[in-house]
Design an enzyme around this catalytic site. Structure first.
Site: not given
Ligand code: PLP
Length: 303
Positions: A167, A51, A225, A70, A118, A200
């Site tokens: 993501k 996503y 991420l 991305r 499935r 993070e």
């Molecule tokens: N880290 C995680 C785990 C996230 O889910 C997100 C955003 O959904 C971010 C960092 C920040 O990413 P972005 O700046 O692209 O929104």
């Protein structure tokens, strides 16, 4: 006269009717309340989907190019094919924003491996990827008010899989971490790895400003991420000649930091004033975070 914020759409006839939310689902624009996916959609059964969340500002997508870059990386890593060209995807994103009349908000895009009987193994190449796009308004004044006081975060063990740079919609650890934060009266959770280093946040990237004025955020590897907001803030930091270190930092270093903040597409730069109940700096949003928030959109790409 239509009251502000009221989702009423005047018709050509002059009669007002409630304005309906619209979603895009697998080739069709449908009423949000009728938007449905198949019970054997692999995104639903296996979290076999990726996503993107993109900020909408002034009705335009912010940093569409970076988000689609991305997206293509995430899809490539999972060997899910792009369901349409980037240009076509951009058209769909903008169309959903327009049909929902979003001025300030976000657009959500999910692409999965599709619908198949499935079985964990990939389905045959004839299975088309699933595509869903939704959009909604966000209350910018409320986020600004939050940024004016700053937020509290709590730390939680990072128990996610080893490829959180992709993501995917497999976000159960993030869901539980956010709820732990809420249960403890905080707004965000920071994941801490086995070595005691912050990776993070549950839905944000994590930053500190050290007492000698260095901005520190973890380098983008498989453990975080690579946030689009993080990338734009890095550009801003470099452009403004601020001192920067892309490296892991410990929780202890964060407790002693001069400032802390988080970044994400929906929160931009959000100051952190408490971590695990400890006051950061003077307990107020820091100057660096506040300035980065103020100037952020100079560095982001407007659609
Ligand atoms: N880290 C995680 C785990 C996230 O889910 C997100 C955003 O959904 C971010 C960092 C920040 O990413 P972005 O700046 O692209 O929104």
């Amino acid at each position: 006269m239509v009251p502000r914020g009221c989702r009423i759409r005047p018709l050509a006839s002059g009669i007002c009717c409630p304005m309906s939310r619209i979603a895009y689902v697998n080739g069709r624009y449908v009423l949000f309340r009728n938007a449905k996916v198949h019970v054997e959609d692999r995104g639903y059964q296996f979290a076999d989907a990726v996503y993107e969340v993109c900020e909408v500002r002034g009705g335009r997508l912010v940093d569409e190019r970076r988000h689609l870059d991305r997206l293509e990386r995430s899809l490539g890593a999972l060997r899910i094919r792009m369901p349409m060209t980037r240009q076509a995807l951009g058209v769909v994103l903008r169309e959903v924003v327009a049909r929902n009349r979003i001025s300030s908000g976000m657009v959500y895009l999910q692409i999965g491996r599709g619908v198949a009987r499935r079985d964990p193994a990939f389905p045959g190449s004839g299975v088309a990827p699933s595509v869903v796009v939704t959009a909604r308004s966000l209350n910018a004044a409320r986020t600004d008010a939050l940024a004016a006081t700053g937020i509290a975060v709590v730390s939680v063990p990072d128990n996610r899989w080893g490829r959180v740079d992709i993501k995917t919609v497999g976000l159960l650890p993030n869901v539980l971490a956010r709820q732990t934060a809420i249960d403890q009266g905080a707004r965000e959770a920071w994941f801490v790895d086995k070595a005691g280093l912050v990776t993070e946040g549950a839905s944000v990237n994590a930053w500190i400003v050290t007492r000698d004025g260095k901005l520190v955020t973890r380098h983008a590897d498989h453990a975080i991420l690579g946030g689009i907001t993080r990338t734009v803030v890095l550009d801003a930091v470099k452009d403004r000649g601020l001192s920067l270190e892309e490296r892991p930092f410990s929780l202890d270093e964060a407790y002693k930091a001069h400032e802390a903040f988080v970044t994400s597409a929906t929160q931009i730069v959000m100051p952190v004033v408490r971590i695990d109940g400890r006051v950061i700096g003077d307990g107020k949003p820091g100057l660096v975070a506040t300035a980065l928030r103020l100037h952020y959109h100079r560095y982001a790409e407007a659609g």
